[in-house]
Enzyme design. Structure first.
Site, PDB file in Angstrom:
ATOM      1  CG  ASP A  23      46.511  89.100  33.362  1.00 36.47           C
ATOM      2  OD1 ASP A  23      45.503  89.391  34.038  1.00 36.47           O
ATOM      3  OD2 ASP A  23      47.373  89.930  33.049  1.00 36.47           O
ATOM      4  N   GLY A  26      39.085  89.432  34.202  1.00 37.84           N
ATOM      5  CA  GLY A  26      38.300  90.656  34.408  1.00 37.84           C
ATOM      6  C   GLY A  26      37.916  91.287  33.069  1.00 37.84           C
ATOM      7  NE  ARG A  27      42.894  92.639  30.893  1.00 38.72           N
ATOM      8  CZ  ARG A  27      44.145  92.249  30.644  1.00 38.72           C
ATOM      9  NH1 ARG A  27      44.717  92.586  29.490  1.00 38.72           N
ATOM     10  NH2 ARG A  27      44.810  91.543  31.515  1.00 38.72           N
ATOM     11  CD1 TRP A  28      36.721  85.821  27.904  1.00 34.69           C
ATOM     12  CD2 TRP A  28      35.113  85.891  29.470  1.00 34.69           C
ATOM     13  NE1 TRP A  28      35.739  84.946  27.528  1.00 34.69           N
ATOM     14  CE2 TRP A  28      34.742  84.967  28.471  1.00 34.69           C
ATOM     15  CE3 TRP A  28      34.255  86.092  30.548  1.00 34.69           C
ATOM     16  CZ2 TRP A  28      33.559  84.242  28.520  1.00 34.69           C
ATOM     17  CZ3 TRP A  28      33.067  85.372  30.602  1.00 34.69           C
ATOM     18  CH2 TRP A  28      32.721  84.449  29.602  1.00 34.69           C
ATOM     19  NE  ARG A  36      37.938  92.431  38.608  1.00 28.95           N
ATOM     20  CZ  ARG A  36      38.944  92.485  37.736  1.00 28.95           C
ATOM     21  NH1 ARG A  36      38.858  93.237  36.669  1.00 28.95           N
ATOM     22  NH2 ARG A  36      40.058  91.810  37.946  1.00 28.95           N
ATOM     23  CG  HIS A  40      37.857  85.750  38.759  1.00 25.95           C
ATOM     24  ND1 HIS A  40      39.050  86.014  38.133  1.00 25.95           N
ATOM     25  CD2 HIS A  40      37.591  86.849  39.523  1.00 25.95           C
ATOM     26  CE1 HIS A  40      39.497  87.209  38.508  1.00 25.95           C
ATOM     27  NE2 HIS A  40      38.620  87.739  39.335  1.00 25.95           N
ATOM     28  CB  SER A  69      51.454  87.866  48.236  1.00 28.74           C
ATOM     29  OG  SER A  69      52.392  88.307  47.289  1.00 28.74           O
ATOM     30  CD  GLU A  70      52.142  91.154  45.266  1.00 30.99           C
ATOM     31  OE1 GLU A  70      51.937  90.156  44.543  1.00 30.99           O
ATOM     32  OE2 GLU A  70      53.097  91.214  46.071  1.00 30.99           O
ATOM     33  CG  LEU A 134      49.458  67.243  35.771  1.00 31.17           C
ATOM     34  CD1 LEU A 134      50.600  67.870  34.968  1.00 31.17           C
ATOM     35  CD2 LEU A 134      48.119  67.677  35.169  1.00 31.17           C
ATOM     36  CG  LEU A 198      58.370  86.852  35.174  1.00 33.10           C
ATOM     37  CD1 LEU A 198      59.764  86.554  35.701  1.00 33.10           C
ATOM     38  CD2 LEU A 198      57.667  85.550  34.806  1.00 33.10           C
ATOM     39  CB  SER A 199      52.732  89.688  38.101  1.00 34.49           C
ATOM     40  OG  SER A 199      52.422  90.600  37.081  1.00 34.49           O
TER      41      SER A 199
HETATM   42  C1  FPP Z   1      43.865  87.355  36.686  1.00 32.45           C
HETATM   43  O1  FPP Z   1      42.892  87.983  35.878  1.00 32.45           O
HETATM   44  C2  FPP Z   1      43.299  86.170  37.298  1.00 32.45           C
HETATM   45  C3  FPP Z   1      43.212  85.959  38.648  1.00 32.45           C
HETATM   46  C4  FPP Z   1      43.693  86.927  39.643  1.00 32.45           C
HETATM   47  C5  FPP Z   1      42.567  84.751  39.202  1.00 32.45           C
HETATM   48  C6  FPP Z   1      42.770  83.467  38.466  1.00 32.45           C
HETATM   49  C7  FPP Z   1      41.849  82.456  39.034  1.00 32.45           C
HETATM   50  C8  FPP Z   1      41.132  81.532  38.341  1.00 32.45           C
HETATM   51  C9  FPP Z   1      41.274  81.313  36.897  1.00 32.45           C
HETATM   52  C10 FPP Z   1      40.113  80.684  39.006  1.00 32.45           C
HETATM   53  C11 FPP Z   1      40.535  79.775  40.113  1.00 32.45           C
HETATM   54  C12 FPP Z   1      41.737  78.948  39.878  1.00 32.45           C
HETATM   55  C13 FPP Z   1      41.837  77.581  40.057  1.00 32.45           C
HETATM   56  C14 FPP Z   1      43.180  76.941  40.011  1.00 32.45           C
HETATM   57  C15 FPP Z   1      40.675  76.725  40.294  1.00 32.45           C
HETATM   58  P1  FPP Z   1      42.436  89.462  36.235  1.00 32.45           P
HETATM   59  O2  FPP Z   1      41.254  89.387  37.117  1.00 32.45           O
HETATM   60  O3  FPP Z   1      43.580  90.243  36.783  1.00 32.45           O
HETATM   61  O4  FPP Z   1      42.028  89.986  34.806  1.00 32.45           O
HETATM   62  P2  FPP Z   1      42.120  91.489  34.281  1.00 32.45           P
HETATM   63  O5  FPP Z   1      43.583  91.822  34.207  1.00 32.45           O
HETATM   64  O6  FPP Z   1      41.490  91.376  32.931  1.00 32.45           O
HETATM   65  O7  FPP Z   1      41.359  92.350  35.230  1.00 32.45           O
END
Ligand code: FPP
Length: 245
Positions: A23, A26-28, A36, A40, A69-70, A134, A198-199
């Site tokens: 998680d 987006g904030r990063w 955003r 990712h 799924s959300e 792994l 846990l979302s």
């Molecule tokens: C949540 O951060 C992150 C996601 C919904 C996507 C995670 C996906 C990746 C790291 C890339 C692809 C994965 C693989 C396995 C190659 P958020 O966008 O909800 O962040 P925020 O809460 O700061 O908005």
């Protein structure tokens, strides 16, 4: 002269299965004035680091919550950006992962994915199916409640067909119908970015997992943070409802 007595402290147990809610992408990005999807993209570098970290620590299973799924409710541009990243990740990294003994498994509702991604996944799973160093489980279009509902439906069908008696239904029967069949339950669930929930992630499988919440945003999470989470796990006492005596 007798041999000195050397006390041999037992090695702390390495968790077999680490599951991560990645998680904070987006904030990063927002903190840097970036779109955003660049967050990712940076998150994929963290994925690479953590896969390396698992291999060097001897962790046997790593599950990553890549798309829930959300998450289909997010803007179309973000959804397609995430799907492109997954395509790229599998295409670019498959050879290295496969060569390093990594087995890839994907859990979630594949019917919603584009056909080319479904093919990529099937190919990656087939190419790596005999690897044992792994197991990298990618939760994609995954929801824990949907998974349990689908399992209930299949069990009900078995009962309706007379192949299963209601009293034969136990935790093993339910677990046997989940996407994670054959994968041990996570010892640790790590969630980054300071959020503490846990979302809808592995709801059945996390019954006795140790939950570790980390303030860092996912793109900043690295091998040292993984090692710190493992050390935290090793300090905890798991009692599984008993007294620990
Ligand atoms: C949540 O951060 C992150 C996601 C919904 C996507 C995670 C996906 C990746 C790291 C890339 C692809 C994965 C693989 C396995 C190659 P958020 O966008 O909800 O962040 P925020 O809460 O700061 O908005």
């Amino acid at each position: 002269m007798s041999e000195p007595v050397v006390s041999q402290a037992a090695e702390p147990a390495v968790p077999r299965h680490v599951a991560i809610i990645m998680d904070g992408n987006g904030r990063w990005a927002k903190a840097r004035g970036l779109p955003r999807n660049l967050g990712h993209r940076q998150g994929v570098d963290a994925v690479r680091e953590v896969v390396r970290g698992c291999r060097s620590l001897g962790i046997r299973y790593l599950t990553l919550y890549a798309f829930s799924s959300e998450n289909w409710k997010r803007p179309q541009s973000e959804v397609s950006g995430l799907m492109d990243l997954l395509r790229l990740y599998i295409r670019r990294e498959l050879k290295e992962l496969a060569g390093g003994g990594v087995r890839i498994r994907v859990i979630g509702d594949r019917s919603k994915l584009d056909a080319d991604i479904r093919d990529l996944i099937a190919d990656a799973e087939a190419q790596t199916r005999d690897n044992t160093v792994l197991t990298l489980v990618i939760a994609l279009s995954y929801g824990g409640q949907d998974e349990i509902v689908a399992a209930c439906r299949r069990i009900a069908e078995e009962v309706a067909a007379g192949r299963l008696q209601p009293e034969q239904i136990d935790a093993g029967v339910v677990a046997g119908q989940l996407h994670t069949v054959g994968i041990p339950d996570p010892d640790i669930v790590i969630r980054t970015s300071g959020e503490q929930r846990l979302s809808n992630f592995l709801l059945w499988q996390t019954a006795y997992s140790e939950l570790i919440f980390v303030d860092k945003l996912w793109p900043d999470f690295g091998q040292q943070d993984l090692a710190a989470a493992v050390a935290e796990f090793q300090r905890r006492e798991r009692r599984y409802g008993g007294t620990g005596e």
